[in-house]
Motif scaffolding. Structure first.
Motif, PDB file in Angstrom:
ATOM      1  N   LEU A  51       0.823  -1.206   0.000  1.00 22.97           N
ATOM      2  CA  LEU A  51       0.000   0.000   0.000  1.00 22.97           C
ATOM      3  C   LEU A  51       0.856   1.254   0.000  1.00 22.97           C
ATOM      4  O   LEU A  51       0.488   2.262  -0.606  1.00 22.97           O
ATOM      5  N   PHE A  52       2.006   1.209   0.685  1.00 20.46           N
ATOM      6  CA  PHE A  52       2.910   2.358   0.702  1.00 20.46           C
ATOM      7  C   PHE A  52       3.307   2.733  -0.726  1.00 20.46           C
ATOM      8  O   PHE A  52       3.254   3.898  -1.108  1.00 20.46           O
ATOM      9  N   TYR A  53       3.703   1.736  -1.506  1.00 20.63           N
ATOM     10  CA  TYR A  53       4.111   2.014  -2.880  1.00 20.63           C
ATOM     11  C   TYR A  53       2.938   2.508  -3.717  1.00 20.63           C
ATOM     12  O   TYR A  53       3.103   3.374  -4.575  1.00 20.63           O
ATOM     13  N   VAL A  54       1.752   1.987  -3.468  1.00 24.59           N
ATOM     14  CA  VAL A  54       0.568   2.449  -4.198  1.00 24.59           C
ATOM     15  C   VAL A  54       0.303   3.919  -3.888  1.00 24.59           C
ATOM     16  O   VAL A  54       0.042   4.717  -4.784  1.00 24.59           O
ATOM     17  N   ILE A  55       0.406   4.292  -2.605  1.00 24.82           N
ATOM     18  CA  ILE A  55       0.148   5.679  -2.213  1.00 24.82           C
ATOM     19  C   ILE A  55       1.163   6.623  -2.850  1.00 24.82           C
ATOM     20  O   ILE A  55       0.838   7.741  -3.215  1.00 24.82           O
ATOM     21  N   ILE A  56       2.389   6.171  -3.006  1.00 25.46           N
ATOM     22  CA  ILE A  56       3.414   7.007  -3.626  1.00 25.46           C
ATOM     23  C   ILE A  56       3.290   6.980  -5.147  1.00 25.46           C
ATOM     24  O   ILE A  56       3.334   8.019  -5.802  1.00 25.46           O
ATOM     25  N   PHE A  57       3.123   5.791  -5.725  1.00 26.73           N
ATOM     26  CA  PHE A  57       3.206   5.670  -7.171  1.00 26.73           C
ATOM     27  C   PHE A  57       1.942   6.080  -7.922  1.00 26.73           C
ATOM     28  O   PHE A  57       2.032   6.495  -9.065  1.00 26.73           O
ATOM     29  N   ILE A  58       0.785   5.995  -7.311  1.00 29.04           N
ATOM     30  CA  ILE A  58      -0.427   6.436  -8.014  1.00 29.04           C
ATOM     31  C   ILE A  58      -0.365   7.929  -8.321  1.00 29.04           C
ATOM     32  O   ILE A  58      -0.574   8.327  -9.469  1.00 29.04           O
ATOM     33  N   PRO A  59      -0.064   8.803  -7.331  1.00 21.22           N
ATOM     34  CA  PRO A  59       0.045  10.226  -7.689  1.00 21.22           C
ATOM     35  C   PRO A  59       1.156  10.502  -8.707  1.00 21.22           C
ATOM     36  O   PRO A  59       0.977  11.317  -9.610  1.00 21.22           O
ATOM     37  N   ILE A  60       2.291   9.808  -8.583  1.00 22.00           N
ATOM     38  CA  ILE A  60       3.370  10.009  -9.559  1.00 22.00           C
ATOM     39  C   ILE A  60       2.915   9.576 -10.945  1.00 22.00           C
ATOM     40  O   ILE A  60       3.169  10.260 -11.935  1.00 22.00           O
ATOM     41  N   THR A  61       2.213   8.450 -11.030  1.00 21.81           N
ATOM     42  CA  THR A  61       1.706   7.961 -12.318  1.00 21.81           C
ATOM     43  C   THR A  61       0.709   8.943 -12.916  1.00 21.81           C
ATOM     44  O   THR A  61       0.739   9.212 -14.120  1.00 21.81           O
ATOM     45  N   ILE A  62      -0.163   9.489 -12.077  1.00 20.95           N
ATOM     46  CA  ILE A  62      -1.140  10.480 -12.567  1.00 20.95           C
ATOM     47  C   ILE A  62      -0.418  11.697 -13.121  1.00 20.95           C
ATOM     48  O   ILE A  62      -0.740  12.188 -14.213  1.00 20.95           O
ATOM     49  N   ILE A  63       0.574  12.181 -12.402  1.00 27.90           N
ATOM     50  CA  ILE A  63       1.324  13.355 -12.869  1.00 27.90           C
ATOM     51  C   ILE A  63       2.028  13.051 -14.182  1.00 27.90           C
ATOM     52  O   ILE A  63       1.976  13.851 -15.124  1.00 27.90           O
ATOM     53  N   MET A  64       2.678  11.885 -14.261  1.00 23.50           N
ATOM     54  CA  MET A  64       3.380  11.521 -15.496  1.00 23.50           C
ATOM     55  C   MET A  64       2.402  11.388 -16.659  1.00 23.50           C
ATOM     56  O   MET A  64       2.670  11.879 -17.762  1.00 23.50           O
ATOM     57  N   PHE A  65       1.268  10.739 -16.421  1.00 20.84           N
ATOM     58  CA  PHE A  65       0.269  10.581 -17.480  1.00 20.84           C
ATOM     59  C   PHE A  65      -0.217  11.946 -17.973  1.00 20.84           C
ATOM     60  O   PHE A  65      -0.312  12.183 -19.179  1.00 20.84           O
ATOM     61  N   LEU A  66      -0.499  12.850 -17.047  1.00 18.49           N
ATOM     62  CA  LEU A  66      -0.993  14.174 -17.436  1.00 18.49           C
ATOM     63  C   LEU A  66       0.088  14.990 -18.151  1.00 18.49           C
ATOM     64  O   LEU A  66      -0.220  15.741 -19.081  1.00 18.49           O
ATOM     65  N   GLN A  67       1.342  14.829 -17.761  1.00 19.88           N
ATOM     66  CA  GLN A  67       2.432  15.523 -18.449  1.00 19.88           C
ATOM     67  C   GLN A  67       2.594  14.986 -19.877  1.00 19.88           C
ATOM     68  O   GLN A  67       2.774  15.761 -20.817  1.00 19.88           O
ATOM     69  N   ILE A  68       2.526  13.663 -20.021  1.00 20.94           N
ATOM     70  CA  ILE A  68       2.636  13.060 -21.362  1.00 20.94           C
ATOM     71  C   ILE A  68       1.478  13.511 -22.227  1.00 20.94           C
ATOM     72  O   ILE A  68       1.647  13.840 -23.396  1.00 20.94           O
ATOM     73  N   LYS A  69       0.266  13.560 -21.650  1.00 21.85           N
ATOM     74  CA  LYS A  69      -0.908  14.014 -22.387  1.00 21.85           C
ATOM     75  C   LYS A  69      -0.734  15.439 -22.883  1.00 21.85           C
ATOM     76  O   LYS A  69      -1.103  15.772 -24.015  1.00 21.85           O
ATOM     77  N   ASP A  70      -0.116  16.290 -22.057  1.00 20.33           N
ATOM     78  CA  ASP A  70       0.123  17.678 -22.460  1.00 20.33           C
ATOM     79  C   ASP A  70       1.074  17.777 -23.664  1.00 20.33           C
ATOM     80  O   ASP A  70       0.937  18.681 -24.498  1.00 20.33           O
ATOM     81  N   HIS A  71       2.031  16.867 -23.755  1.00 25.50           N
ATOM     82  CA  HIS A  71       3.019  16.933 -24.828  1.00 25.50           C
ATOM     83  C   HIS A  71       2.563  16.252 -26.103  1.00 25.50           C
ATOM     84  O   HIS A  71       3.180  16.435 -27.151  1.00 25.50           O
ATOM     85  N   ILE A  72       1.516  15.459 -26.033  1.00 24.28           N
ATOM     86  CA  ILE A  72       1.032  14.740 -27.234  1.00 24.28           C
ATOM     87  C   ILE A  72       0.120  15.629 -28.036  1.00 24.28           C
ATOM     88  O   ILE A  72      -0.577  16.428 -27.657  1.00 24.28           O
TER      89      ILE A  72
END
Length: 174
Positions: free
Chosen positions: A153-174
């Motif tokens: 759960l610790f990794y999920v709490i850390i990695f979900i927000p990071i994944t969301i940020i990365m996904f939104l950044q990639i979406k901005d550049h596409i």
């Protein structure tokens, strides 16, 4: 159509900002608490995990209490404080208990504490042992602390927000 895109872009930006702020606060609090062994405060505040049931029903096991550094002369009977134990079974342990008596001496105050669920008082402490006064418990940090006890759960709490940020950044550049 352009208004819908602007609104959607503002929502995405807001989600990114909230995720970044959440991660910064989470990492800062965890780093201060874990790596400094609570020898450092964050703007005069410290965060401690409750490890035993000595303060139930006030604080439960796993709660995170927020402790504010205060002038020990302002402490009074009935205040909950966090201190570093130096005697008996308390030696080297961080303890959060309630003040039951204060003896004023020429050498400073001698403080008597006891857990609300305990039958016997703690060994007396000096003012130099006091980290500060408990000002409350953090529901968010308590929940996060309980969730992060499980490493998955610790990794999920850390990695979900990071994944969301990365996904939104990639979406901005596409």
């Amino acid at each position: 159509m352009k208004k819908k895109n602007q609104f959607f872009d503002k929502i995405i930006t807001l989600i990114k900002v909230v995720c970044v702020i959440f991660l910064i606060i989470l990492v800062a609090v965890l780093a201060i608490q874990r790596f400094s062994n609570n020898s450092k405060s964050f703007a005069g505040y410290r965060f401690f995990n409750v490890a035993t049931g000595s303060m139930i029903p006030v604080y439960n096991i796993g709660d995170v209490v927020v402790v504010k550094e205060v002038d020990t002369k302002t402490l009074k009977i009935g205040d909950d404080i966090t201190y570093l134990g130096k005697e008996d079974t308390f030696a080297g342990k961080v303890v959060t208990h309630r003040i039951i008596n204060i003896e004023k001496t020429n050498m400073g105050n001698i403080i008597h504490t006891q857990g609300v669920a305990n039958d016997a008082p703690d060994p007396t402490i000096g003012e130099d042992q006091v980290y500060g006064k408990v000002i409350g418990k953090s529901l968010v940090l308590s929940l996060l602390g309980k969730l992060t006890e499980n490493m998955g759960l610790f990794y999920v709490i850390i990695f979900i927000p990071i994944t969301i940020i990365m996904f939104l950044q990639i979406k901005d550049h596409i």
